[in-house]
Design an enzyme around this catalytic site. Structure first.
Site, mmCIF file in Angstrom:
data_model
loop_
_atom_site.group_PDB
_atom_site.id
_atom_site.type_symbol
_atom_site.label_atom_id
_atom_site.label_comp_id
_atom_site.label_asym_id
_atom_site.label_seq_id
_atom_site.Cartn_x
_atom_site.Cartn_y
_atom_site.Cartn_z
ATOM 1 N N SER A 24 0.543 -1.479 0.134
ATOM 2 C CA SER A 24 0.280 0.434 0.079
ATOM 3 C C SER A 24 0.812 1.289 0.684
ATOM 4 C CB SER A 24 -0.744 -0.251 1.333
ATOM 5 O OG SER A 24 -1.999 0.853 1.191
ATOM 6 N N ASP A 27 -8.353 -5.391 -6.596
ATOM 7 C CA ASP A 27 -8.244 -4.091 -5.418
ATOM 8 C C ASP A 27 -8.516 -2.857 -6.518
ATOM 9 O OD1 ASP A 27 -7.589 -1.911 -3.917
ATOM 10 O OD2 ASP A 27 -5.329 -2.596 -4.627
ATOM 11 N N HIS A 84 -6.731 -5.878 -1.699
ATOM 12 C CA HIS A 84 -6.046 -4.808 -1.013
ATOM 13 C C HIS A 84 -5.298 -4.863 0.297
ATOM 14 C CE1 HIS A 84 -4.023 -0.978 -0.727
ATOM 15 N NE2 HIS A 84 -4.228 -0.902 -0.103
#
Length: 465
Positions: free
Chosen positions: A181, A389, A442
């Site tokens: 991330s 994601d 994610h």
């Protein structure tokens, strides 16, 4: 007692008190954890390392030795995203050897169970609460609580240098820096700092081999790829997609106020997708639990959204909402017995937060130049994306990789686990490997732990995925 003797004793007391008040850099072994039955079947160490001016930043870490061959297996420094999401989150919910039993909280201490797909099957991992203010890391002065991409990255270098001085048995192990991330912004910076220090001959030298990133934030404007992603996934019509392209010309979220047609199309897009779960588009939305929005490239959104969604029925059969699984970490980390077991310094942290709001400046708008520089120096990299994601889409990741303009040496193909397609991969001449993880969100290891462990093992052993 003579005045000189009294003065000497007073000085001695002050010196002893000062020495005792200095934080130790060496970690402490943890044999048992509240909530887990019996002794831990892996080696865990926790501790603090002081960095910054006068060591006014105290970074907390969890270190877990490889469960295979710690003498020769790689060592990895793992940075969870955010910025401000705790190392415990990455350890417990993504790639560590222990997690919480997926049951509703009943008022007692949450039960911990083993994760059979821990990345510690292949590497020793330092999970770092980074930057300052994250998890159990703290500052000794108000000024030291302020941080930025570059300053925090230097803190990570200082941490690793001091940690290896205290753990010299790992100096020769292959070293990787990893994260997911928002860590896509800082992991390449940290890796470049380590490479530069090696070139300067600063000791100890690092046996740096490369880095790996999952669903990584990388450049300003990456959210523009949400539009083609949504179209490809069948979330918007062909007509709206063509209208968006015509009216917005590729800039969908930083729109000129006079462009009424683009504004209207984007509003329609947002309305159509308001019921879609961004971290994993196949999972239903669920009410958030104490979310903390973060600022990234001027756009307000919560990178903690992935912690607040409905369950995957196959993974969390006893829970109604994925968020209920995450709530357990709050109850566990705030328990006094747990803090004693983890050797948390009393009075340094109040309520624990999985993703804290920091005094943090996002000063780097693109990490692509760092990727290019590291590639030119021969460092390996693995970039992987959960293909469901929408927070950081696989299209945006493919776009910046393509911008590096390296030749392809192993073209687009499937990679398999147990004779089933686990995703798709492509390798480049700059020692970069890109992989999608089929059905993951994610971030990928949370949703597809078995496949991601297989991916890691193959890549770290220099085998094709």
């Amino acid at each position: 007692m003579a005045k000189t003797e009294l003065l000497y004793c007073l000085i001695l007391v002050l010196v002893v008190a000062e020495v005792c008040s200095q934080p130790a850099t060496a970690g402490s072994p943890v044999k048992f954890l509240p909530g887990f039955q019996g002794p831990l079947p892996f080696e865990l160490e926790t501790g603090y390392v002081g960095v910054g001016d006068s060591e006014d930043v105290q970074l907390f870490y969890y270190f877990i030795k490889s469960e295979s061959n710690p003498k020769s297996d790689p060592l990895m420094l793992w940075i969870t995203g955010g910025p401000g999401c705790s190392a415990l989150s990455g350890l417990v919910y993504e790639i560590g050897p222990i997690t919480f039993e997926a049951v509703e909280y009943n008022g007692s201490l949450p039960t911990m169970i083993l994760n059979p797909y821990s990345w510690t099957k292949a590497a020793s991992i330092i999970f770092l609460d980074f930057p300052v203010g994250t998890g159990f890391s703290y500052a000794t002065t108000p000024a030291a609580l302020q941080s930025s991409d570059l300053q925090a990255s230097d803190h990570a270098y200082q941490f690793l240098r001091k940690w290896l001085v205290d753990h010299p048995e790992f100096l020769r192990n292959p070293l990787y820096i990893g994260g997911d991330s928002y860590s896509g912004m800082v992991v390449p910076i940290i890796t470049q700092i380590l490479a530069t220090k090696n070139e300067m001959g600063i000791k100890p030298s690092f046996n740096l081999k490369g880095y790996l990133l999952g669903n990584p934030s990388t450049f300003e404007g990456q959210n523009n790829y949400e539009i083609p992603f949504a179209h490809g996934m069948g979330l918007i019509s062909d007509e709206l997609y063509e209208s968006l392209k015509t009216n917005c010309k590729g800039e969908y979220f930083n729109i000129n106020p006079s462009n009424a047609l683009c504004l209207q199309d984007v509003q329609t897009f947002k309305e159509l997708l308001k019921g879609i779960n961004k971290p994993h588009i196949l999972e239903p939305k669920c009410k958030r639990y104490s979310p903390r929005p973060h600022l990234l490239f001027g756009q307000r959104r919560s990178l903690d959204e992935k912690f607040h969604q409905l369950k995957n029925p196959q993974q969390l059969p006893a829970l109604k909402c994925r968020t209920d699984w995450y709530k357990l970490s709050y109850h566990w980390a705030d328990d006094s017995q747990v803090r004693d077991a983890l050797n948390i310094r009393k009075g340094t942290i109040g309520k624990w937060e999985r993703c804290a709001t920091l005094q943090y400046q996002t000063t780097v708008i693109s990490s692509i130049p760092y990727h290019a520089n590291l590639s030119s120096k021969g460092y390996r990299s693995l970039i992987y994306s959960g293909d469901h994601d929408k927070v950081v889409t696989f299209q945006s990741t493919q776009a910046w990789i393509k911008s590096l303009n390296y030749s392809i040496i192993d073209d687009w193909r499937s990679w398999n686990v147990d004779n089933q397609v686990a995703g798709y991969t492509r390798s480049y001449s700059n020692q970069m490997t890109f992989a999608t993880v089929k059905g993951a969100g994610h971030t990928a290891p949370e949703y597809k732990p078995r496949e991601c462990l297989a991916m890691l093992k193959r890549w770290m052993s220099y085998q094709p995925l």
